[in-house]
Write a protein that holds these residues in place. Structure first.
Motif, PDB file in Angstrom:
ATOM      1  N   ASP A  95      -7.822  27.816 -11.675  1.00 27.41           N
ATOM      2  CA  ASP A  95      -6.623  28.058 -10.859  1.00 27.41           C
ATOM      3  C   ASP A  95      -6.319  29.549 -10.664  1.00 27.41           C
ATOM      4  O   ASP A  95      -5.556  29.901  -9.770  1.00 27.41           O
ATOM      5  CB  ASP A  95      -5.405  27.397 -11.503  1.00 27.41           C
ATOM      6  CG  ASP A  95      -5.489  25.885 -11.448  1.00 27.41           C
ATOM      7  OD1 ASP A  95      -6.041  25.349 -10.461  1.00 27.41           O
ATOM      8  OD2 ASP A  95      -5.004  25.234 -12.393  1.00 27.41           O
ATOM      9  N   PHE A  96      -6.910  30.374 -11.504  1.00 30.84           N
ATOM     10  CA  PHE A  96      -6.634  31.807 -11.405  1.00 30.84           C
ATOM     11  C   PHE A  96      -7.924  32.569 -11.105  1.00 30.84           C
ATOM     12  O   PHE A  96      -8.363  32.579  -9.968  1.00 30.84           O
ATOM     13  CB  PHE A  96      -5.921  32.303 -12.667  1.00 30.84           C
ATOM     14  CG  PHE A  96      -4.578  31.655 -12.851  1.00 30.84           C
ATOM     15  CD1 PHE A  96      -3.493  32.033 -12.083  1.00 30.84           C
ATOM     16  CD2 PHE A  96      -4.402  30.642 -13.777  1.00 30.84           C
ATOM     17  CE1 PHE A  96      -2.255  31.422 -12.224  1.00 30.84           C
ATOM     18  CE2 PHE A  96      -3.178  30.027 -13.935  1.00 30.84           C
ATOM     19  CZ  PHE A  96      -2.094  30.415 -13.153  1.00 30.84           C
ATOM     20  N   LEU A  97      -8.565  33.184 -12.090  1.00 31.99           N
ATOM     21  CA  LEU A  97      -9.746  34.015 -11.830  1.00 31.99           C
ATOM     22  C   LEU A  97     -11.045  33.228 -11.693  1.00 31.99           C
ATOM     23  O   LEU A  97     -11.996  33.723 -11.092  1.00 31.99           O
ATOM     24  CB  LEU A  97      -9.890  35.083 -12.922  1.00 31.99           C
ATOM     25  CG  LEU A  97      -8.706  36.043 -13.068  1.00 31.99           C
ATOM     26  CD1 LEU A  97      -8.956  37.017 -14.212  1.00 31.99           C
ATOM     27  CD2 LEU A  97      -8.433  36.790 -11.772  1.00 31.99           C
ATOM     28  N   ASP A  98     -11.115  32.053 -12.258  1.00 25.26           N
ATOM     29  CA  ASP A  98     -12.306  31.198 -12.204  1.00 25.26           C
ATOM     30  C   ASP A  98     -13.571  31.990 -12.550  1.00 25.26           C
ATOM     31  O   ASP A  98     -14.537  32.046 -11.788  1.00 25.26           O
ATOM     32  CB  ASP A  98     -12.442  30.551 -10.822  1.00 25.26           C
ATOM     33  CG  ASP A  98     -13.414  29.367 -10.824  1.00 25.26           C
ATOM     34  OD1 ASP A  98     -13.926  29.000 -11.915  1.00 25.26           O
ATOM     35  OD2 ASP A  98     -13.665  28.821  -9.729  1.00 25.26           O
ATOM     36  N   THR A 127     -13.304  42.237  -3.342  1.00 22.96           N
ATOM     37  CA  THR A 127     -13.778  40.853  -3.433  1.00 22.96           C
ATOM     38  C   THR A 127     -13.379  40.266  -4.777  1.00 22.96           C
ATOM     39  O   THR A 127     -13.754  40.795  -5.827  1.00 22.96           O
ATOM     40  CB  THR A 127     -15.303  40.774  -3.258  1.00 22.96           C
ATOM     41  OG1 THR A 127     -15.660  41.336  -1.993  1.00 22.96           O
ATOM     42  CG2 THR A 127     -15.785  39.329  -3.329  1.00 22.96           C
ATOM     43  N   ILE A 128     -12.582  39.192  -4.730  1.00 20.20           N
ATOM     44  CA  ILE A 128     -12.158  38.439  -5.916  1.00 20.20           C
ATOM     45  C   ILE A 128     -12.369  36.963  -5.602  1.00 20.20           C
ATOM     46  O   ILE A 128     -11.984  36.490  -4.534  1.00 20.20           O
ATOM     47  CB  ILE A 128     -10.673  38.700  -6.258  1.00 20.20           C
ATOM     48  CG1 ILE A 128     -10.427  40.174  -6.552  1.00 20.20           C
ATOM     49  CG2 ILE A 128     -10.224  37.831  -7.428  1.00 20.20           C
ATOM     50  CD1 ILE A 128      -8.940  40.532  -6.723  1.00 20.20           C
ATOM     51  N   GLY A 130     -14.931  35.414  -4.659  1.00 17.08           N
ATOM     52  CA  GLY A 130     -15.728  35.209  -3.466  1.00 17.08           C
ATOM     53  C   GLY A 130     -14.993  35.473  -2.169  1.00 17.08           C
ATOM     54  O   GLY A 130     -15.561  35.300  -1.092  1.00 17.08           O
ATOM     55  N   VAL A 131     -13.724  35.906  -2.243  1.00 12.39           N
ATOM     56  CA  VAL A 131     -12.926  36.211  -1.056  1.00 12.39           C
ATOM     57  C   VAL A 131     -12.855  37.730  -0.906  1.00 12.39           C
ATOM     58  O   VAL A 131     -12.505  38.433  -1.858  1.00 12.39           O
ATOM     59  CB  VAL A 131     -11.503  35.632  -1.164  1.00 12.39           C
ATOM     60  CG1 VAL A 131     -10.666  36.028   0.052  1.00 12.39           C
ATOM     61  CG2 VAL A 131     -11.556  34.122  -1.335  1.00 12.39           C
ATOM     62  N   THR A 132     -13.188  38.228   0.275  1.00 10.88           N
ATOM     63  CA  THR A 132     -13.180  39.671   0.533  1.00 10.88           C
ATOM     64  C   THR A 132     -12.059  40.010   1.507  1.00 10.88           C
ATOM     65  O   THR A 132     -11.939  39.389   2.566  1.00 10.88           O
ATOM     66  CB  THR A 132     -14.532  40.123   1.099  1.00 10.88           C
ATOM     67  OG1 THR A 132     -15.568  39.782   0.166  1.00 10.88           O
ATOM     68  CG2 THR A 132     -14.550  41.617   1.351  1.00 10.88           C
ATOM     69  N   LYS A 133     -11.242  40.981   1.118  1.00  9.88           N
ATOM     70  CA  LYS A 133     -10.125  41.428   1.949  1.00  9.88           C
ATOM     71  C   LYS A 133     -10.099  42.953   1.974  1.00  9.88           C
ATOM     72  O   LYS A 133     -10.436  43.604   0.980  1.00  9.88           O
ATOM     73  CB  LYS A 133      -8.783  40.944   1.371  1.00  9.88           C
ATOM     74  CG  LYS A 133      -8.615  39.451   1.325  1.00  9.88           C
ATOM     75  CD  LYS A 133      -8.243  38.900   2.679  1.00  9.88           C
ATOM     76  CE  LYS A 133      -7.976  37.404   2.601  1.00  9.88           C
ATOM     77  NZ  LYS A 133      -7.686  36.843   3.913  1.00  9.88           N
ATOM     78  N   PHE A 168      -6.470  35.300  -2.359  1.00  7.59           N
ATOM     79  CA  PHE A 168      -7.744  35.265  -3.068  1.00  7.59           C
ATOM     80  C   PHE A 168      -7.925  33.937  -3.820  1.00  7.59           C
ATOM     81  O   PHE A 168      -8.649  33.858  -4.807  1.00  7.59           O
ATOM     82  CB  PHE A 168      -7.837  36.446  -4.043  1.00  7.59           C
ATOM     83  CG  PHE A 168      -7.924  37.782  -3.350  1.00  7.59           C
ATOM     84  CD1 PHE A 168      -9.158  38.324  -3.003  1.00  7.59           C
ATOM     85  CD2 PHE A 168      -6.773  38.491  -3.033  1.00  7.59           C
ATOM     86  CE1 PHE A 168      -9.240  39.543  -2.360  1.00  7.59           C
ATOM     87  CE2 PHE A 168      -6.850  39.714  -2.388  1.00  7.59           C
ATOM     88  CZ  PHE A 168      -8.086  40.250  -2.041  1.00  7.59           C
ATOM     89  N   ASN A 169      -7.238  32.898  -3.349  1.00  4.39           N
ATOM     90  CA  ASN A 169      -7.329  31.547  -3.940  1.00  4.39           C
ATOM     91  C   ASN A 169      -6.947  31.542  -5.425  1.00  4.39           C
ATOM     92  O   ASN A 169      -7.561  30.844  -6.233  1.00  4.39           O
ATOM     93  CB  ASN A 169      -8.736  30.959  -3.744  1.00  4.39           C
ATOM     94  CG  ASN A 169      -9.080  30.776  -2.285  1.00  4.39           C
ATOM     95  OD1 ASN A 169      -8.209  30.461  -1.470  1.00  4.39           O
ATOM     96  ND2 ASN A 169     -10.330  31.001  -1.938  1.00  4.39           N
ATOM     97  N   ALA A 170      -5.932  32.332  -5.765  1.00  6.08           N
ATOM     98  CA  ALA A 170      -5.465  32.392  -7.148  1.00  6.08           C
ATOM     99  C   ALA A 170      -3.936  32.296  -7.184  1.00  6.08           C
ATOM    100  O   ALA A 170      -3.287  32.951  -7.986  1.00  6.08           O
ATOM    101  CB  ALA A 170      -5.938  33.692  -7.805  1.00  6.08           C
TER     102      ALA A 170
END
Length: 192
Positions: A95-98, A127-128, A130-133, A168-170
């Motif tokens: 749910d957080f850093l995975d 990138t966190i 797998g999401v890059t912003k 970042f899906n967290a």
């Protein structure tokens, strides 16, 4: 005629020796014992929680004369240090850093902007999970000097940015646990 040719050659050599050498980009290796990315966020509005990562690698390239640079950093996300062992494991969960699936985070600069002779902002891709912003780090402190013990040119810097962890899906427990996360990097890097 031979004397004139020798005099001309001597003058050219003297002029070349007297002119300053062109500066070249210098590469600095991140000192993992003195570089700590940290992050802070609101915990239910009760307090600001502060955590850090204990393992960071990377390089910084700097050309002081041309006022250009580049930053390439990798953070070991499994080295998260919240100050509480149970929470270290919790924050590494899916749910957080995975960290089982995404053990590292990276920052790669795309542009370094200077104010005078010092970097002021560093634009780049974070990138966190797998999401890059795109993010912009604001540099609040920057110095280059010979390291007092190692006798090598060294960079010291502090920079920060604010991200939304939900991007970042967290984002679990947001907004109660703050979605806005301030990332601050305290960095030292030693000339390669």
């Amino acid at each position: 005629m031979n004397r004139i040719a020798r005099l001309t050659a001597a003058l050219l050599v003297s002029a070349a020796a007297a002119s300053p050498a062109l500066a070249a980009p210098q590469t600095y290796v991140v000192d993992g014992t003195h570089t700590f990315p940290s992050f802070s966020y609101s915990h239910f509005g009760l307090s600001t929680q502060l955590s850090k990562f204990d393992k960071t690698t990377g390089t910084v390239t700097l050309d002081k004369e041309a006022k250009t640079g580049a930053v390439d950093i990798t953070i070991d996300m499994k080295s998260v240090n919240t100050g509480y062992e149970t929470f270290n494991g919790h924050i590494q969960g899916e749910d957080f850093l995975d960290t089982a699936k995404y053990p590292t985070a990276t920052f790669k600069s795309t542009k370094v902007s200077f104010d005078g002779d010092k970097p002021a902002t560093i634009d780049g891709e974070l990138t966190i999970k797998g999401v890059t912003k795109p993010v912009t780090l604001k540099v609040s402190h920057f110095v280059t000097m010979p390291h007092p013990m190692l006798k090598k040119d060294t960079i010291g810097a502090n920079a920060s940015t604010v991200i939304k962890r939900s991007e970042f899906n967290a984002g679990k427990f947001a907004p109660h646990v703050g979605d806005d996360v301030t990332i601050t990097v305290s960095l030292e890097a030693i000339q390669n």
